[in-house]
Design a protein around this motif. Structure first.
Motif, PDB file in Angstrom:
ATOM      1  N   LYS A  59     -21.698 -33.779  37.401  1.00 57.58           N
ATOM      2  CA  LYS A  59     -22.419 -34.251  38.586  1.00 57.58           C
ATOM      3  C   LYS A  59     -22.046 -35.679  38.976  1.00 57.58           C
ATOM      4  O   LYS A  59     -22.445 -36.153  40.037  1.00 57.58           O
ATOM      5  CB  LYS A  59     -23.930 -34.161  38.353  1.00 57.58           C
ATOM      6  N   ASP A  60     -21.304 -36.334  38.122  1.00 60.30           N
ATOM      7  CA  ASP A  60     -20.916 -37.716  38.398  1.00 60.30           C
ATOM      8  C   ASP A  60     -19.749 -37.727  39.387  1.00 60.30           C
ATOM      9  O   ASP A  60     -18.703 -37.128  39.115  1.00 60.30           O
ATOM     10  CB  ASP A  60     -20.505 -38.397  37.095  1.00 60.30           C
ATOM     11  N   PRO A  61     -19.897 -38.372  40.545  1.00 58.51           N
ATOM     12  CA  PRO A  61     -18.778 -38.441  41.495  1.00 58.51           C
ATOM     13  C   PRO A  61     -17.571 -39.165  40.914  1.00 58.51           C
ATOM     14  O   PRO A  61     -16.454 -39.023  41.413  1.00 58.51           O
ATOM     15  CB  PRO A  61     -19.376 -39.205  42.690  1.00 58.51           C
ATOM     16  N   ASN A  62     -17.800 -39.937  39.844  1.00 58.71           N
ATOM     17  CA  ASN A  62     -16.718 -40.654  39.181  1.00 58.71           C
ATOM     18  C   ASN A  62     -16.222 -39.907  37.943  1.00 58.71           C
ATOM     19  O   ASN A  62     -15.722 -40.522  37.002  1.00 58.71           O
ATOM     20  CB  ASN A  62     -17.202 -42.040  38.753  1.00 58.71           C
ATOM     21  N   LEU A  63     -16.365 -38.588  37.926  1.00 55.27           N
ATOM     22  CA  LEU A  63     -16.021 -37.776  36.760  1.00 55.27           C
ATOM     23  C   LEU A  63     -14.618 -38.073  36.238  1.00 55.27           C
ATOM     24  O   LEU A  63     -14.411 -38.205  35.029  1.00 55.27           O
ATOM     25  CB  LEU A  63     -16.130 -36.286  37.119  1.00 55.27           C
ATOM     26  N   ALA A  64     -13.662 -38.192  37.114  1.00 48.36           N
ATOM     27  CA  ALA A  64     -12.265 -38.375  36.696  1.00 48.36           C
ATOM     28  C   ALA A  64     -12.076 -39.607  35.832  1.00 48.36           C
ATOM     29  O   ALA A  64     -11.198 -39.644  34.957  1.00 48.36           O
ATOM     30  CB  ALA A  64     -11.362 -38.456  37.927  1.00 48.36           C
ATOM     31  N   LYS A 160     -15.848 -25.745  34.106  1.00 42.09           N
ATOM     32  CA  LYS A 160     -17.229 -25.283  34.178  1.00 42.09           C
ATOM     33  C   LYS A 160     -18.076 -25.953  33.097  1.00 42.09           C
ATOM     34  O   LYS A 160     -17.548 -26.550  32.148  1.00 42.09           O
ATOM     35  CB  LYS A 160     -17.294 -23.761  33.983  1.00 42.09           C
ATOM     36  N   VAL A 161     -19.394 -25.843  33.241  1.00 43.80           N
ATOM     37  CA  VAL A 161     -20.324 -26.392  32.253  1.00 43.80           C
ATOM     38  C   VAL A 161     -20.035 -25.800  30.878  1.00 43.80           C
ATOM     39  O   VAL A 161     -19.831 -24.587  30.742  1.00 43.80           O
ATOM     40  CB  VAL A 161     -21.784 -26.115  32.653  1.00 43.80           C
ATOM     41  N   ASN A 162     -19.991 -26.662  29.885  1.00 45.60           N
ATOM     42  CA  ASN A 162     -19.781 -26.340  28.467  1.00 45.60           C
ATOM     43  C   ASN A 162     -18.332 -26.047  28.096  1.00 45.60           C
ATOM     44  O   ASN A 162     -18.029 -25.780  26.924  1.00 45.60           O
ATOM     45  CB  ASN A 162     -20.685 -25.194  27.990  1.00 45.60           C
ATOM     46  N   ASP A 163     -17.389 -26.094  29.063  1.00 43.03           N
ATOM     47  CA  ASP A 163     -15.982 -26.125  28.684  1.00 43.03           C
ATOM     48  C   ASP A 163     -15.744 -27.424  27.916  1.00 43.03           C
ATOM     49  O   ASP A 163     -16.522 -28.386  28.055  1.00 43.03           O
ATOM     50  CB  ASP A 163     -15.078 -26.087  29.916  1.00 43.03           C
ATOM     51  N   TYR A 164     -14.669 -27.482  27.145  1.00 44.52           N
ATOM     52  CA  TYR A 164     -14.484 -28.696  26.343  1.00 44.52           C
ATOM     53  C   TYR A 164     -13.024 -28.942  25.975  1.00 44.52           C
ATOM     54  O   TYR A 164     -12.217 -28.025  25.881  1.00 44.52           O
ATOM     55  CB  TYR A 164     -15.331 -28.635  25.063  1.00 44.52           C
ATOM     56  N   PHE A 165     -12.720 -30.231  25.775  1.00 43.84           N
ATOM     57  CA  PHE A 165     -11.454 -30.670  25.192  1.00 43.84           C
ATOM     58  C   PHE A 165     -11.689 -30.871  23.701  1.00 43.84           C
ATOM     59  O   PHE A 165     -12.746 -31.356  23.290  1.00 43.84           O
ATOM     60  CB  PHE A 165     -10.975 -31.988  25.815  1.00 43.84           C
ATOM     61  N   LEU A 166     -10.683 -30.525  22.900  1.00 43.62           N
ATOM     62  CA  LEU A 166     -10.857 -30.623  21.455  1.00 43.62           C
ATOM     63  C   LEU A 166      -9.612 -31.211  20.807  1.00 43.62           C
ATOM     64  O   LEU A 166      -8.477 -30.892  21.199  1.00 43.62           O
ATOM     65  CB  LEU A 166     -11.125 -29.229  20.873  1.00 43.62           C
ATOM     66  N   PHE A 167      -9.831 -32.068  19.819  1.00 48.80           N
ATOM     67  CA  PHE A 167      -8.759 -32.617  19.001  1.00 48.80           C
ATOM     68  C   PHE A 167      -8.954 -32.131  17.568  1.00 48.80           C
ATOM     69  O   PHE A 167     -10.054 -32.221  17.026  1.00 48.80           O
ATOM     70  CB  PHE A 167      -8.768 -34.152  19.038  1.00 48.80           C
ATOM     71  N   LYS A 168      -7.879 -31.619  16.970  1.00 48.93           N
ATOM     72  CA  LYS A 168      -7.910 -31.183  15.569  1.00 48.93           C
ATOM     73  C   LYS A 168      -6.830 -31.927  14.793  1.00 48.93           C
ATOM     74  O   LYS A 168      -5.883 -32.463  15.385  1.00 48.93           O
ATOM     75  CB  LYS A 168      -7.657 -29.673  15.475  1.00 48.93           C
ATOM     76  N   PHE A 169      -6.951 -31.906  13.468  1.00 49.15           N
ATOM     77  CA  PHE A 169      -6.072 -32.741  12.649  1.00 49.15           C
ATOM     78  C   PHE A 169      -5.491 -31.971  11.457  1.00 49.15           C
ATOM     79  O   PHE A 169      -6.190 -31.187  10.819  1.00 49.15           O
ATOM     80  CB  PHE A 169      -6.846 -33.957  12.135  1.00 49.15           C
ATOM     81  N   ILE A 170      -4.203 -32.210  11.189  1.00 47.71           N
ATOM     82  CA  ILE A 170      -3.541 -31.725   9.981  1.00 47.71           C
ATOM     83  C   ILE A 170      -3.070 -32.938   9.190  1.00 47.71           C
ATOM     84  O   ILE A 170      -2.453 -33.850   9.747  1.00 47.71           O
ATOM     85  CB  ILE A 170      -2.345 -30.815  10.328  1.00 47.71           C
ATOM     86  N   LEU A 171      -3.345 -32.944   7.885  1.00 46.89           N
ATOM     87  CA  LEU A 171      -3.002 -34.075   7.025  1.00 46.89           C
ATOM     88  C   LEU A 171      -1.733 -33.802   6.238  1.00 46.89           C
ATOM     89  O   LEU A 171      -1.587 -32.738   5.624  1.00 46.89           O
ATOM     90  CB  LEU A 171      -4.143 -34.357   6.036  1.00 46.89           C
ATOM     91  N   ASN A 172      -0.825 -34.769   6.248  1.00 49.12           N
ATOM     92  CA  ASN A 172       0.350 -34.755   5.379  1.00 49.12           C
ATOM     93  C   ASN A 172       0.155 -35.834   4.326  1.00 49.12           C
ATOM     94  O   ASN A 172       0.031 -37.018   4.654  1.00 49.12           O
ATOM     95  CB  ASN A 172       1.624 -35.028   6.192  1.00 49.12           C
ATOM     96  N   LEU A 173       0.098 -35.427   3.063  1.00 54.95           N
ATOM     97  CA  LEU A 173      -0.229 -36.350   1.981  1.00 54.95           C
ATOM     98  C   LEU A 173       1.023 -36.951   1.346  1.00 54.95           C
ATOM     99  O   LEU A 173       2.125 -36.405   1.465  1.00 54.95           O
ATOM    100  CB  LEU A 173      -1.058 -35.629   0.913  1.00 54.95           C
ATOM    101  N   SER A 205     -23.668 -30.766  33.132  1.00 54.81           N
ATOM    102  CA  SER A 205     -24.023 -31.068  34.512  1.00 54.81           C
ATOM    103  C   SER A 205     -25.472 -31.526  34.522  1.00 54.81           C
ATOM    104  O   SER A 205     -26.404 -30.726  34.616  1.00 54.81           O
ATOM    105  CB  SER A 205     -23.828 -29.826  35.393  1.00 54.81           C
ATOM    106  N   GLN A 206     -25.659 -32.837  34.402  1.00 59.46           N
ATOM    107  CA  GLN A 206     -26.992 -33.395  34.208  1.00 59.46           C
ATOM    108  C   GLN A 206     -27.347 -34.360  35.339  1.00 59.46           C
ATOM    109  O   GLN A 206     -26.538 -35.165  35.731  1.00 59.46           O
ATOM    110  CB  GLN A 206     -27.069 -34.147  32.879  1.00 59.46           C
TER     111      GLN A 206
END
Length: 206
Positions: A59-64, A160-173, A205-206
């Motif tokens: 709902k924020d006009p400045n979403l970008a 849409k509402v509740n779509d999401y970006f996600l970051f996951k991680f793999i560790l190399n020791l 969307s709040q």
């Protein structure tokens, strides 16, 4: 009393002596885990550090221009240190059952969200693209919503509402091990587990 204690000791010794099967899980070892500190002040809607999620407001006009920022590091639970962390990114449509908002906090200590904020287990799959491999820590990431959209080849107008970006991680020791999967019995923010196997930004969307 002494007789009872002696009998119990003999029973325990007998049980150990009768053990005939050795299970793989008995050979467990500890490993370092990734850690994430989100910038809660940059979240467009209120969030909690323990939840490892920020929110973009449709709902924020400045979403970008809304921002998602976090610091990536690692915690040495095992004997080997971390040589590098591979950072994977994806865009995902809302799952069938999403966490409540505002975030519901449960015990212990009125600190942790009542359920995981993103799907578990945290497995890097075909939808997750390698963003970069980090070798110096801590590493700070800051993205705007439009930058994340461009990174994932989508338009914010299609979100849409509740779509999401996600970051996951793999560790190399340092010892050559590669930790590729974090299942839901570890690094689960809903249970205050050590480490953070993923973090992300969800649309509301709040």
């Amino acid at each position: 009393m002494k007789t009872l204690l002696l009998a119990m000791s003999l029973i325990l010794v007998g049980l150990v002596a009768c053990k005939k099967v050795h299970y793989e899980w008995e050979d467990y070892t500890y490993t370092p885990v990734p850690t994430v500190t989100i910038d809660t002040a940059k979240s467009a809607l209120p969030t909690r550090q323990a939840a490892k999620v920020v929110f973009f407001n449709l709902k924020d006009p400045n979403l970008a221009a809304e921002q998602f920022s976090y610091v990536l590091n690692w915690q040495a639970l095992g004997t080997s240190g971390v040589k590098s962390i591979e950072v994977y990114n994806s865009f995902n449509r809302a799952e069938p059952s999403v966490p409540a908002y505002p975030i519901v906090i449960s015990s212990p200590g009125n600190q942790y969200p009542n359920i995981a904020q993103f799907p578990l287990p945290s497995i890097v799959g075909a939808n997750d693209k390698l963003y970069e491999t980090v070798t110096e820590f801590p590493k700070t990431y800051t993205f705007t919503a439009v930058q994340l959209a461009a990174l994932n080849g989508i338009s914010l107008s299609d979100v849409k509402v509740n779509d999401y970006f996600l970051f996951k991680f793999i560790l190399n020791l340092n010892d050559g091990s590669r930790i590729v999967t974090f299942f839901n019995n570890i690094v689960d923010e809903a249970r205050g587990e050590p480490g953070d196997c993923r973090t992300g930004a969800r649309f509301k969307s709040q």
